[in-house]
Design an enzyme around this catalytic site. Sequence first.
Site, PDB file in Angstrom:
ATOM      1  N   HIS A 257      67.498  64.475  -9.860  1.00 32.62           N
ATOM      2  CA  HIS A 257      68.292  63.445 -10.538  1.00 32.62           C
ATOM      3  C   HIS A 257      69.246  62.820  -9.533  1.00 32.62           C
ATOM      4  O   HIS A 257      69.906  63.534  -8.779  1.00 32.62           O
ATOM      5  CB  HIS A 257      69.078  64.059 -11.697  1.00 32.62           C
ATOM      6  CG  HIS A 257      69.597  63.043 -12.670  1.00 32.62           C
ATOM      7  ND1 HIS A 257      70.641  62.188 -12.373  1.00 32.62           N
ATOM      8  CD2 HIS A 257      69.222  62.739 -13.944  1.00 32.62           C
ATOM      9  CE1 HIS A 257      70.881  61.407 -13.417  1.00 32.62           C
ATOM     10  NE2 HIS A 257      70.031  61.719 -14.375  1.00 32.62           N
ATOM     11  N   ARG A 273      74.620  54.475 -15.210  1.00 31.51           N
ATOM     12  CA  ARG A 273      74.024  53.335 -14.515  1.00 31.51           C
ATOM     13  C   ARG A 273      73.390  52.364 -15.511  1.00 31.51           C
ATOM     14  O   ARG A 273      73.406  51.151 -15.312  1.00 31.51           O
ATOM     15  CB  ARG A 273      72.989  53.824 -13.500  1.00 31.51           C
ATOM     16  CG  ARG A 273      73.628  54.476 -12.278  1.00 31.51           C
ATOM     17  CD  ARG A 273      72.608  55.118 -11.360  1.00 31.51           C
ATOM     18  NE  ARG A 273      72.062  56.334 -11.930  1.00 31.51           N
ATOM     19  CZ  ARG A 273      70.760  56.592 -12.056  1.00 31.51           C
ATOM     20  NH1 ARG A 273      69.858  55.702 -11.667  1.00 31.51           N
ATOM     21  NH2 ARG A 273      70.354  57.729 -12.573  1.00 31.51           N
TER      22      ARG A 273
END
Length: 659
Positions: A257, A273
Amino acid sequence: MRIIYTDVLVVGGGLAGLRAAVGARRRGHDVIILSLVPPKRSHSAAAQGGMQASLGNTVKGEGDNEDVHFEDTVRGSDWGCDQDVARLFVHTAPQAVRELAAWGVPWNRIKAGDREVIMDGKRVTLTEGQAAHGLIAARDFGGTKKWRTCYVSDGTGHAMLYAVSDQAVAESIPVHERMEALALIHEGGRCHGAVVRNLVSGELTAYVAKATCIATGGFGRIYRVTSNAVINEGIGAAIALETGAACLGNMEAVQFHPTTIFPAGILVTEGCRGDGGLLKDAAGHRFMPDYEPEKKELASRDVVSRRMEEHIRAGHGVKSRFGEHLWLDITLLGAAHIDGKLREVKEICQHFLGIDPSRDLIPVRPAQHYSMGGIRTDARGHARGLKGLFACGEAACWDLHGFNRLGGNSVAETVVAGMIVGENMADFVESAAGELQVSTALVRECLDAEQAKLDTLLHGNGTESGAELMRRMQDIMTDKVGIFRTGELLHSAVEELQGLLVRSRRIGLRTRRPGANPELVTAYRVQKMLKLALCVAYGALQRTESRGAHFREDYPRRDDASWLKRTLATWHDDFQTLPTLDYEALDVTAMELPPGWRGYGARNAIEHPATAGRAAEISAIRSAFGHADRFTVQQALMPFDHLIPSRFRGRNARLGETS
């Protein structure tokens, strides 16, 4: 000898296991769930950002449907997934999210009118239509064309887990907590249940079942730096491997990740994000547009992780006493947004870093996060090579994700796979193949074998430390089988892991208590975890290409001509020090979406010889059915309805869709 009989035994109390258990129970079968911890403490609760389902409710999700979600999933997998399974999944996901809503999951909802969002670092106004008011909302996630990630602020997994756990309670499904399956009871290619150890008393019990389901999650703890919970050690996959009959698929496909807080490795959701957060370097420069000008921070996870590490290698990392990292900037989202939709992120930053993410940058670096590999099953969740054994969720490789999964697809997979496997287990139990024919002699033999292994550890003369072997294994995997891989490092990792496996046969204990004994637990688990680590490292060494999250610096091209195939690992006896690898070719001629360019980096894949021919066939079918609706066209390309349990075959309704 203590034996407990049931129709269905589910090993694992997270989202996948609970949903599979509910499905089988609602078909009228007796079900028992085994769990290391109380179900509401399962690692499913750690999922933050959301689950993908093509509802198409929001203005940025308009036009979304199963076809778009399918293409995103296949491209995200780098053409490593089973496209039948991908179709099955995208069809069922909208039903799953709506079922969860009915069970009480408080999905974020759309408010009609104008709202401000951050897109590409800029403040943008979106206008939601009145018809969508009150419907389930969605946020943006990496690797997708549409906004389809349904969410509950950043506590999605927590909300889902509590709702599904409550349904299991409502169905009166017993959960036997603090219980660990040590081995599967099997004979002649048929699984009959499991030998289970009580972690408190140390007592062994045989659970005999018509159908057994492994839903124990991933194996991230074979790495030193991982976002996985301490219980994610892969024991469910390991006991399937140790049967010698079942196999594990694509174990070298391990996802890192991009944003875990540095240096702890605790997850910071992709929702940061998706909601507009930016990645920056030591100079405060937003660097992702330099590498991926189209998708930027919202490229697929494998791509973002590699770009971050490349940027650090190029000398742009932030130096600290723990090493180098980069920054995640969500200050532009504002305190109100963070307090309302990223509350867990704020609390994590406050408790573990002592910062306020509405004012301060978050130090992040990629860390191990997810296992695409697992127990190889067919599209119905039935394990290859062992009748009566099923698997679902992260413990399985059925194979939805191929060599890279999209964010939000795994949370959706837990409940979707649980829905499907629950129905298919019920079908199996009701069939002639599901009849229980097992001798007590076999059960006694399996119990005695596991007790003998424990006695050897408790009363033997071994001198090796299980904890020391565990630490060294985790260091090797993190340092040599990580985001960037080379033949030299992988060969070194395999050799050293083999040595650790041999040493693990000589583990000795200082604490010889048979009951609650963490040293004993570490000892028998590390023996199993080393086999998983070898499946990962050895599979990665043999796969001389780069595909998805498996990136070989010495073989940087995707090689469809040689490697468009799934790795299958088996372990036939305790004296092996390496898995036996075999390969399962993916049939290009049956694909709805033949291999192509993912949309990241250079177009440099080595093409499969059948790709051009299949692409021409697809084009001809689309031309011939140009007058038909999308459902008819899709069925002509790749039929999959026969794989869907009958109760889930209905079409999904969407705003503005009339057919």
